[in-house]
Design a protein around this motif. Structure first.
Motif, PDB file in Angstrom:
ATOM      1  N   GLY A 192       7.612  16.353 -11.601  1.00 44.30           N
ATOM      2  CA  GLY A 192       9.193  16.099 -12.526  1.00 44.30           C
ATOM      3  C   GLY A 192       9.210  16.578 -13.546  1.00 44.30           C
ATOM      4  N   ILE A 193       9.712  18.490 -13.141  1.00 48.71           N
ATOM      5  CA  ILE A 193       9.986  18.873 -15.008  1.00 48.71           C
ATOM      6  C   ILE A 193      11.402  18.942 -14.973  1.00 48.71           C
ATOM      7  N   GLY A 194      11.630  18.167 -14.878  1.00 48.85           N
ATOM      8  CA  GLY A 194      13.486  18.256 -15.705  1.00 48.85           C
ATOM      9  C   GLY A 194      13.588  18.014 -17.436  1.00 48.85           C
ATOM     10  N   TYR A 195      14.553  17.303 -17.441  1.00 50.60           N
ATOM     11  CA  TYR A 195      14.659  17.984 -19.187  1.00 50.60           C
ATOM     12  C   TYR A 195      13.257  17.128 -20.015  1.00 50.60           C
ATOM     13  N   VAL A 196      13.127  15.787 -19.246  1.00 47.32           N
ATOM     14  CA  VAL A 196      11.627  14.842 -20.011  1.00 47.32           C
ATOM     15  C   VAL A 196      10.668  15.443 -18.974  1.00 47.32           C
ATOM     16  N   GLY A 197      10.547  15.633 -18.269  1.00 47.75           N
ATOM     17  CA  GLY A 197       8.982  16.224 -17.735  1.00 47.75           C
ATOM     18  C   GLY A 197       8.627  17.225 -18.853  1.00 47.75           C
ATOM     19  N   ILE A 223       9.533  19.394  -7.326  1.00 52.32           N
ATOM     20  CA  ILE A 223       9.759  19.911  -5.380  1.00 52.32           C
ATOM     21  C   ILE A 223       9.990  20.999  -5.944  1.00 52.32           C
ATOM     22  N   SER A 224      11.017  21.634  -6.335  1.00 52.38           N
ATOM     23  CA  SER A 224      11.738  23.045  -6.642  1.00 52.38           C
ATOM     24  C   SER A 224      11.173  23.740  -6.276  1.00 52.38           C
ATOM     25  N   LYS A 280      11.651  26.304  -9.366  1.00 51.73           N
ATOM     26  CA  LYS A 280      11.267  25.657 -11.295  1.00 51.73           C
ATOM     27  C   LYS A 280       9.867  26.010 -11.267  1.00 51.73           C
ATOM     28  N   ILE A 281       8.760  26.021 -10.172  1.00 48.98           N
ATOM     29  CA  ILE A 281       7.652  26.141 -10.555  1.00 48.98           C
ATOM     30  C   ILE A 281       6.985  27.755 -10.313  1.00 48.98           C
ATOM     31  N   TYR A 282       8.238  28.635  -9.812  1.00 53.43           N
ATOM     32  CA  TYR A 282       8.212  29.467 -10.019  1.00 53.43           C
ATOM     33  C   TYR A 282       8.689  30.204 -11.486  1.00 53.43           C
TER      34      TYR A 282
END
Length: 46
Positions: free
Chosen positions: A5-10, A28-29, A32-34
């Motif tokens: 999970g690479i939201g604000y916290v991750g 899962i997005s 975001k990975i791109y």
């Protein structure tokens, strides 16, 4: 190390951990990975 999970916290945790460790970020997005692979922040500051 792996961060799921690479939201604000991750994403902030992954950045701090990456100073001294190899970090893998999972999300899962595909967008975001791109963006991360292109060194663009996936977070929007509003």
């Amino acid at each position: 190390m792996t961060v799921v999970g690479i939201g604000y916290v991750g994403l902030s945790a992954a950045l701090l951990l990456s100073q001294y460790n190899k970090v893998y970020a999972l999300d899962i997005s595909p967008e975001k990975i791109y963006k991360l692979n292109k060194k663009i922040s996936p977070l929007k500051d509003t």
